[in-house]
Design a protein around this motif. Structure first.
Motif, mmCIF file in Angstrom:
data_model
loop_
_atom_site.group_PDB
_atom_site.id
_atom_site.type_symbol
_atom_site.label_atom_id
_atom_site.label_comp_id
_atom_site.label_asym_id
_atom_site.label_seq_id
_atom_site.Cartn_x
_atom_site.Cartn_y
_atom_site.Cartn_z
ATOM 1 N N ARG A 137 0.907 -1.148 -0.010
ATOM 2 C CA ARG A 137 -0.076 -0.119 0.013
ATOM 3 C C ARG A 137 0.801 1.259 0.040
ATOM 4 N N VAL A 138 0.524 2.323 -0.571
ATOM 5 C CA VAL A 138 1.105 3.365 -0.857
ATOM 6 C C VAL A 138 0.033 4.659 -0.521
ATOM 7 N N VAL A 139 0.495 5.539 0.220
ATOM 8 C CA VAL A 139 -0.426 6.762 0.812
ATOM 9 C C VAL A 139 0.235 7.939 0.043
ATOM 10 N N ILE A 140 -0.928 8.589 -0.755
ATOM 11 C CA ILE A 140 -0.506 9.514 -1.821
ATOM 12 C C ILE A 140 -1.241 10.923 -1.421
ATOM 13 N N ARG A 141 -0.493 12.103 -1.304
ATOM 14 C CA ARG A 141 -1.229 13.426 -1.203
ATOM 15 C C ARG A 141 -1.228 13.910 -2.839
ATOM 16 N N ARG A 142 -2.572 14.170 -3.196
ATOM 17 C CA ARG A 142 -3.056 14.372 -4.429
ATOM 18 C C ARG A 142 -2.449 15.885 -4.668
ATOM 19 N N ALA A 143 -1.909 16.119 -5.715
ATOM 20 C CA ALA A 143 -1.419 17.631 -6.217
ATOM 21 C C ALA A 143 -2.623 18.426 -6.283
ATOM 22 N N GLU A 144 -2.357 19.692 -6.138
ATOM 23 C CA GLU A 144 -3.315 20.770 -6.400
ATOM 24 C C GLU A 144 -3.756 20.697 -7.499
ATOM 25 N N GLY A 145 -5.163 20.904 -7.922
ATOM 26 C CA GLY A 145 -5.514 21.074 -9.208
ATOM 27 C C GLY A 145 -5.597 22.645 -9.746
ATOM 28 N N ASP A 146 -5.701 22.891 -10.838
ATOM 29 C CA ASP A 146 -5.567 24.135 -11.542
ATOM 30 C C ASP A 146 -6.825 24.965 -10.994
ATOM 31 N N VAL A 147 -6.793 26.141 -10.538
ATOM 32 C CA VAL A 147 -7.978 26.927 -10.210
ATOM 33 C C VAL A 147 -8.414 27.844 -11.243
ATOM 34 N N LYS A 148 -7.653 27.949 -12.238
ATOM 35 C CA LYS A 148 -8.008 28.866 -13.564
ATOM 36 C C LYS A 148 -7.818 27.971 -14.760
ATOM 37 N N SER A 149 -8.565 28.053 -15.763
ATOM 38 C CA SER A 149 -8.466 27.568 -17.127
ATOM 39 C C SER A 149 -7.337 28.284 -17.795
ATOM 40 N N LYS A 150 -7.005 27.555 -18.981
ATOM 41 C CA LYS A 150 -5.809 28.557 -19.719
ATOM 42 C C LYS A 150 -6.153 29.761 -20.172
ATOM 43 N N GLY A 151 -7.566 29.907 -20.320
ATOM 44 C CA GLY A 151 -8.057 31.091 -20.703
ATOM 45 C C GLY A 151 -8.344 32.206 -19.736
ATOM 46 N N LEU A 187 -6.187 12.362 1.899
ATOM 47 C CA LEU A 187 -4.908 11.562 1.405
ATOM 48 C C LEU A 187 -5.716 10.205 0.595
ATOM 49 N N LEU A 188 -4.973 9.552 -0.378
ATOM 50 C CA LEU A 188 -5.341 8.601 -1.081
ATOM 51 C C LEU A 188 -4.434 7.339 -0.820
ATOM 52 N N ILE A 189 -5.121 6.185 -0.661
ATOM 53 C CA ILE A 189 -4.298 4.909 -0.334
ATOM 54 C C ILE A 189 -4.719 4.142 -1.353
ATOM 55 N N SER A 211 -8.269 5.264 -9.279
ATOM 56 C CA SER A 211 -7.397 4.439 -8.455
ATOM 57 C C SER A 211 -7.555 5.207 -6.698
ATOM 58 N N GLY A 212 -7.472 4.132 -5.994
ATOM 59 C CA GLY A 212 -7.067 4.340 -4.700
ATOM 60 C C GLY A 212 -8.731 4.646 -3.999
ATOM 61 N N THR A 213 -8.445 4.814 -2.509
ATOM 62 C CA THR A 213 -9.370 5.003 -1.625
ATOM 63 C C THR A 213 -9.189 6.602 -0.755
ATOM 64 N N GLU A 214 -9.930 7.329 -0.845
ATOM 65 C CA GLU A 214 -9.942 8.574 -0.234
ATOM 66 C C GLU A 214 -10.023 8.296 1.325
ATOM 67 N N VAL A 215 -9.195 8.775 2.009
ATOM 68 C CA VAL A 215 -9.187 8.734 3.619
ATOM 69 C C VAL A 215 -8.843 10.181 4.016
ATOM 70 N N THR A 216 -9.320 10.539 5.436
ATOM 71 C CA THR A 216 -8.796 11.602 6.202
ATOM 72 C C THR A 216 -8.116 11.424 7.374
ATOM 73 N N ILE A 217 -6.914 11.812 7.325
ATOM 74 C CA ILE A 217 -6.175 11.716 8.347
ATOM 75 C C ILE A 217 -5.516 13.153 8.979
ATOM 76 N N ASP A 218 -5.879 13.383 10.316
ATOM 77 C CA ASP A 218 -5.258 14.787 10.662
ATOM 78 C C ASP A 218 -5.993 15.803 9.974
ATOM 79 N N GLY A 219 -7.180 15.687 9.529
ATOM 80 C CA GLY A 219 -7.948 16.481 8.769
ATOM 81 C C GLY A 219 -7.259 16.937 7.290
ATOM 82 N N GLU A 220 -6.377 16.095 6.775
ATOM 83 C CA GLU A 220 -6.000 15.996 5.450
ATOM 84 C C GLU A 220 -6.535 15.073 4.803
#
Length: 110
Positions: free
Chosen positions: A9-23, A82-84, A71-80
């Motif tokens: 098993r691997v725990v992943i912190r998902r990257a932040e998505g773009d808030v704005k489009s290219k336009g 994460l994906l496992i 992929s993965g299962t979202e879980v909340t650990i210490d308010g964050e």
């Protein structure tokens, strides 16, 4: 809370998505697509082969990886949130090149 992954098993912190489009249009959270890229936060020790030997994982803490959309299962650990996931759900490791690091330092998108 401390969390330790088991087996492959691997725990992943998902990257932040773009808030704005290219336009330049601001994308609300409700329609924003979740990124399929993240940073490895924790890894398990690995799986055992038929002989009982421990086979370590190919990913390490700190690796930037790509994974499948569902992929993965979202879980909340210490308010964050994460994906496992299993290591087999990971498509690959993104290598950081000097050119990419230079662009990131200047603030441009890849």
């Amino acid at each position: 809370m401390k969390f330790r992954s088991l087996h492959d098993r691997v725990v992943i912190r998902r990257a932040e998505g773009d808030v704005k489009s290219k336009g330049g249009i601001i994308i609300p959270d409700t329609v924003k697509e979740k990124p399929q890229q993240g940073e490895v936060v924790a890894v398990g020790p690995g799986l055992r082969d038929k002989g009982g030997n421990l086979v370590p994982l190919d990913v390490e803490v700190g690796d930037l990886i790509l994974f499948g959309k569902w992929s993965g299962t979202e879980v909340t650990i210490d308010g964050e949130t994460l994906l496992i996931m299993k290591e087999t759900d990971i498509m690959g490791i993104v290598e950081k090149t000097e050119a990419a690091a230079g662009k990131a330092a200047r603030g441009s998108n890849l």
